[in-house]
Design an enzyme around this catalytic site. Sequence first.
Site, PDB file in Angstrom:
ATOM      1  N   TRP A   1       4.883  -1.246  -2.108  1.00 41.50           N
ATOM      2  CA  TRP A   1       3.477  -1.305  -2.552  1.00 41.50           C
ATOM      3  C   TRP A   1       2.535  -0.845  -1.463  1.00 41.50           C
ATOM      4  CZ3 TRP A   1       4.062  -0.869  -7.307  1.00 41.50           C
ATOM      5  CH2 TRP A   1       5.079  -1.533  -7.974  1.00 41.50           C
TER       6      TRP A   1
ATOM      7  N   ASP B   1      -3.840  -6.765  -0.963  1.00 45.59           N
ATOM      8  CA  ASP B   1      -3.177  -6.707  -2.263  1.00 45.59           C
ATOM      9  C   ASP B   1      -2.500  -8.063  -2.447  1.00 45.59           C
ATOM     10  OD1 ASP B   1      -1.506  -6.369  -4.414  1.00 45.59           O
ATOM     11  OD2 ASP B   1      -0.479  -4.582  -3.634  1.00 45.59           O
TER      12      ASP B   1
ATOM     13  N   LYS C   1       1.078 -11.580 -13.143  1.00 48.06           N
ATOM     14  CA  LYS C   1       2.024 -12.517 -12.500  1.00 48.06           C
ATOM     15  C   LYS C   1       1.426 -13.927 -12.500  1.00 48.06           C
ATOM     16  CE  LYS C   1       3.274  -8.637  -9.608  1.00 48.06           C
ATOM     17  NZ  LYS C   1       4.499  -8.132 -10.218  1.00 48.06           N
TER      18      LYS C   1
HETATM   19  N1  PMP Z   1       1.247  -4.627  -5.578  1.00 49.93           N
HETATM   20  C1  PMP Z   1       2.205  -5.564  -5.660  1.00 49.93           C
HETATM   21  C2  PMP Z   1       2.383  -6.520  -4.508  1.00 49.93           C
HETATM   22  C3  PMP Z   1       3.011  -5.649  -6.797  1.00 49.93           C
HETATM   23  O1  PMP Z   1       3.968  -6.583  -6.880  1.00 49.93           O
HETATM   24  C4  PMP Z   1       2.796  -4.740  -7.862  1.00 49.93           C
HETATM   25  C5  PMP Z   1       3.603  -4.774  -9.145  1.00 49.93           C
HETATM   26  N2  PMP Z   1       4.755  -5.444  -9.150  1.00 49.93           N
HETATM   27  C6  PMP Z   1       1.809  -3.765  -7.714  1.00 49.93           C
HETATM   28  C7  PMP Z   1       1.040  -3.743  -6.567  1.00 49.93           C
HETATM   29  C8  PMP Z   1       1.544  -2.762  -8.800  1.00 49.93           C
HETATM   30  O2  PMP Z   1       0.883  -3.405  -9.818  1.00 49.93           O
HETATM   31  P1  PMP Z   1       0.589  -2.730 -11.234  1.00 49.93           P
HETATM   32  O3  PMP Z   1       1.888  -2.541 -11.905  1.00 49.93           O
HETATM   33  O4  PMP Z   1      -0.298  -3.758 -11.883  1.00 49.93           O
HETATM   34  O5  PMP Z   1      -0.127  -1.463 -10.993  1.00 49.93           O
END
Ligand code: PMP
Length: 356
Positions: free
Chosen positions: A100, A167, A191
């Site tokens: 991420w 994030d 989540k």
């Molecule tokens: N950041 C983190 C820490 C995540 O766990 C995730 C998705 N698992 C994301 C960003 C991406 O999120 P999204 O699928 O809502 O774009």
Amino acid sequence: MIHNFNAGPSHLPAEVLEEARQAIVNFNGSGLSILEIGHRTPLFSEVVAEARQLICDLMQLDNDHEVLFLHGGATTQFMQIPMNLLDADETMHIVHTGVWSKKAIREAQCFGKVNILASSENNNFNYIPVDFCVPEAGKYFHITSNNTIYGTQWHKIPDAPIPLVADMSSDILSRKLDFNAFELIYAGVQKNIGVAGASLVVVNKKILGNVSRDIPPIMDYREHIKAESMLNTPPVFAIYMSLLTLRWLKNAGGIDAIEPVNKEKAALLYDVIDNSSIFKGTARREDRSTMNVTFTAKSREIEQAFLKYAAEKGIYGIKGHRTVGGFRASLYNAVSPDSVKYLISVIKEFESGHNG
Ligand code: PMP
């Protein structure tokens, strides 16, 4: 009964699902479904207003911090944040802790300069780097507070002399933090807050309006603030589900009450893994996440056998991410201690059949 440990979208409280079921058929006695009402009617603007207020209350935000529910999940924020905060000749600093943060780096490079202060890539991101210092020269500093895939979490938020951006997709509202110490917090809501389809952005309005580019209005946080999160048709159902989940958390006592429960759930599960002869945790002990518990089995055969066994016992969503392998049990706010105890009993049962 199924026990859901999926990393996201994730388990929701039964009462939230029940209320949503009602609202899909007849929302608040209106005779209309939540899915068919106009988003600019009082029926829905009250939903957005209450959801934003609950975030303010649960996170104890000051008046400078604005709450937005936006489209596009956390991934859109990888792009929207640098577009709003980073000029082409400016630098943002980041600690690289996995998939991420890599995406946050890649998108920020489209707008300005990115300096990777530290990285845990050398060990497949199984730890949080500590050996770095955030320079004063920089526009902002970015961390991923919880690394969903690797099961690592920042237990001490680093000091930074420049605005802090996080994030928090996979640990938002799970533990007490000084949220006002962050200039921008973002999270996909699927989540700990609700269902897929929206992202939460908490931004200190004082840092906005400080780049020279012309930001397209739909990407400009200031426009969303002005429109009170209703610049265009919002992700109605995702916001409604967030409202129900936020109410559930507030009724359960808020972050103060859920944090010790989360710690206890994680401690119980790590304890079993640490004392196992066939399973092993993958994250460095001091950086282990309370939200995503990652572990592997002694052999590929045992791994396959446990996945099958667990599925037969009604355990859902524990297959690890392909880059780490093994297992990942996600213990978000809505996952009950009883579900965790059940998972532990399944692990023990399986292990007793595989000893020797
Ligand atoms: N950041 C983190 C820490 C995540 O766990 C995730 C998705 N698992 C994301 C960003 C991406 O999120 P999204 O699928 O809502 O774009």
